[in-house]
Design a protein around this motif. Structure first.
Motif, PDB file in Angstrom:
ATOM      1  N   GLU A  14      47.825  52.213  44.618  1.00 32.09           N
ATOM      2  CA  GLU A  14      48.054  51.189  45.423  1.00 32.09           C
ATOM      3  C   GLU A  14      47.282  50.130  44.434  1.00 32.09           C
ATOM      4  N   LEU A  15      46.146  50.340  43.796  1.00 32.94           N
ATOM      5  CA  LEU A  15      45.404  49.322  43.172  1.00 32.94           C
ATOM      6  C   LEU A  15      46.350  48.919  41.767  1.00 32.94           C
ATOM      7  N   LEU A  16      46.782  49.916  41.300  1.00 34.75           N
ATOM      8  CA  LEU A  16      47.493  49.882  40.060  1.00 34.75           C
ATOM      9  C   LEU A  16      48.842  48.607  40.302  1.00 34.75           C
ATOM     10  N   GLU A  17      49.319  48.895  41.687  1.00 36.59           N
ATOM     11  CA  GLU A  17      50.655  48.087  41.937  1.00 36.59           C
ATOM     12  C   GLU A  17      49.684  46.567  42.243  1.00 36.59           C
ATOM     13  N   ARG A  18      48.742  46.677  42.721  1.00 37.94           N
ATOM     14  CA  ARG A  18      48.013  45.259  42.955  1.00 37.94           C
ATOM     15  C   ARG A  18      47.772  44.507  41.921  1.00 37.94           C
ATOM     16  N   VAL A  19      47.288  45.145  40.736  1.00 37.08           N
ATOM     17  CA  VAL A  19      47.134  44.562  39.587  1.00 37.08           C
ATOM     18  C   VAL A  19      48.365  44.670  38.442  1.00 37.08           C
ATOM     19  N   GLN A  64      45.845  44.516  29.758  1.00 39.06           N
ATOM     20  CA  GLN A  64      46.121  45.552  30.728  1.00 39.06           C
ATOM     21  C   GLN A  64      44.820  46.407  30.970  1.00 39.06           C
ATOM     22  N   GLN A  65      43.881  46.553  29.770  1.00 39.20           N
ATOM     23  CA  GLN A  65      42.598  47.470  29.997  1.00 39.20           C
ATOM     24  C   GLN A  65      41.828  46.771  30.946  1.00 39.20           C
ATOM     25  N   GLN A  66      41.735  45.518  30.893  1.00 43.23           N
ATOM     26  CA  GLN A  66      40.928  44.665  31.717  1.00 43.23           C
ATOM     27  C   GLN A  66      41.242  44.656  33.017  1.00 43.23           C
ATOM     28  N   ARG A  67      42.740  44.865  33.413  1.00 46.18           N
ATOM     29  CA  ARG A  67      43.248  44.936  34.735  1.00 46.18           C
ATOM     30  C   ARG A  67      43.023  46.327  35.320  1.00 46.18           C
ATOM     31  N   VAL A  68      42.763  47.462  34.464  1.00 44.07           N
ATOM     32  CA  VAL A  68      42.797  48.601  34.859  1.00 44.07           C
ATOM     33  C   VAL A  68      40.923  48.812  35.401  1.00 44.07           C
ATOM     34  N   ALA A  69      40.017  47.931  34.566  1.00 47.06           N
ATOM     35  CA  ALA A  69      38.609  47.920  34.688  1.00 47.06           C
ATOM     36  C   ALA A  69      38.453  47.136  36.208  1.00 47.06           C
ATOM     37  N   ILE A  70      39.439  46.104  36.477  1.00 44.58           N
ATOM     38  CA  ILE A  70      39.192  45.456  37.881  1.00 44.58           C
ATOM     39  C   ILE A  70      39.524  46.692  38.825  1.00 44.58           C
ATOM     40  N   ALA A  71      40.893  47.291  38.730  1.00 41.99           N
ATOM     41  CA  ALA A  71      41.410  48.087  39.619  1.00 41.99           C
ATOM     42  C   ALA A  71      40.319  49.493  39.926  1.00 41.99           C
ATOM     43  N   ARG A  72      39.419  49.762  38.464  1.00 44.92           N
ATOM     44  CA  ARG A  72      38.397  50.762  39.023  1.00 44.92           C
ATOM     45  C   ARG A  72      37.372  50.122  39.878  1.00 44.92           C
ATOM     46  N   SER A  73      36.982  48.965  39.724  1.00 38.65           N
ATOM     47  CA  SER A  73      35.870  48.432  40.469  1.00 38.65           C
ATOM     48  C   SER A  73      36.350  48.467  41.923  1.00 38.65           C
TER      49      SER A  73
END
Length: 259
Positions: free
Chosen positions: A138-143, A160-169
């Motif tokens: 769901e978070l990966l969809e969001r980012v 893309q890596q930074q968006r993964v980092a945001i999703a991880r947070s």
């Protein structure tokens, strides 16, 4: 900080009016060097505060103190009613509720995107694997990168890596996210995709402190802007105040150099 210029519209916390972060008279030393001088600021729940200033002004040190990546030497820091101290339980409670996005991504290279995002919820909050993975998707969809879930960080662009980092947070369902110059390591064409993700978070009511040089983001998204120099808060104001009528000479000089 007694002579700090504060715009009249910026004296009250924003968001819904409840104080989420309360930094009071904080000093921080590295040996003989004082990195933070008598810092006081409040951040409201659902408020976006952007911290700007020249390199070495103490911006990153301030937000690193807020989740105890650095230990402050004097003063107090309270996050969601919990005061930061040497008590391990208090530190853990604050870190559980406070996400952090760094300029260098800090993803685990040997884990897939999905594994990076689900690691903390599974290990810290004991979320079952299937539930953690469902939330991660769901978070990966969001980012806007759900198709990258099975890849490894090295296979992704910087944006893309930074968006993964945001999703991880976000996977830890934090009450606050701290951003430490999240676009400074990115190529120019990738900056906008990360800023759009941050704007989406702001529109969704996430409490955020963002250390950034992206003045367009500050102008568009911030409830308040804090200008720091030499370890001090020099001026606080709304974006309109900052970009049309800054009062302090140091603020005016800084903005003239970067705008």
């Amino acid at each position: 900080m007694s002579d700090t210029k504060i715009n009249a519209d910026a004296t009250e916390v924003g968001g819904n009016g409840n104080v989420m972060i309360d930094v009071s008279h904080v000093d921080k030393f590295f040996g003989d060097f004082q990195a933070l001088h008598d810092i006081s600021m409040k951040v409201g729940e659902q408020e976006v505060v952007v911290v700007i200033g020249p390199s070495g002004s103490g911006k990153s040190t301030l937000i690193r103190c807020i989740n105890r990546l650095e230990r402050h030497d004097r003063g107090s820091i309270v996050v969601d009613g919990v005061e930061l101290s040497d008590d391990i339980k208090a530190i853990q409670n604050i870190r559980r509720e406070t996400g952090m996005v760094f300029q260098s991504f800090n993803l685990f290279p040997h884990l897939s995107v999905l594994e990076n995002i689900t690691l903390a919820p599974r290990n810290v909050r004991n979320v079952p694997k299937a539930e953690a993975e469902e939330h991660a998707m769901e978070l990966l969809e969001r980012v806007k990168i759900p198709d990258q879930a099975r890849k490894f960080p090295g296979q992704l662009s910087g944006g893309q890596q930074q968006r993964v980092a945001i999703a991880r947070s976000l996977a830890m369902k934090p009450k606050v996210i701290l951003f430490d110059e999240p676009t400074s390591a990115l190529d120019p064409e990738m900056i906008n995709e990360v800023l759009e993700t941050m704007k989406d978070l702001a529109r969704g009511g996430m409490t955020m402190i963002c250390v950034t040089h992206e003045m367009g983001f500050a102008r568009e998204v911030a409830d308040r802007v804090v200008f720091m120099a030499d370890g001090e808060i020099v001026e606080v104001g709304t974006p309109e105040h900052f970009f049309t009528n800054p009062q302090e000479e140091r603020t005016q000089l800084f903005l003239s150099q970067i705008l």
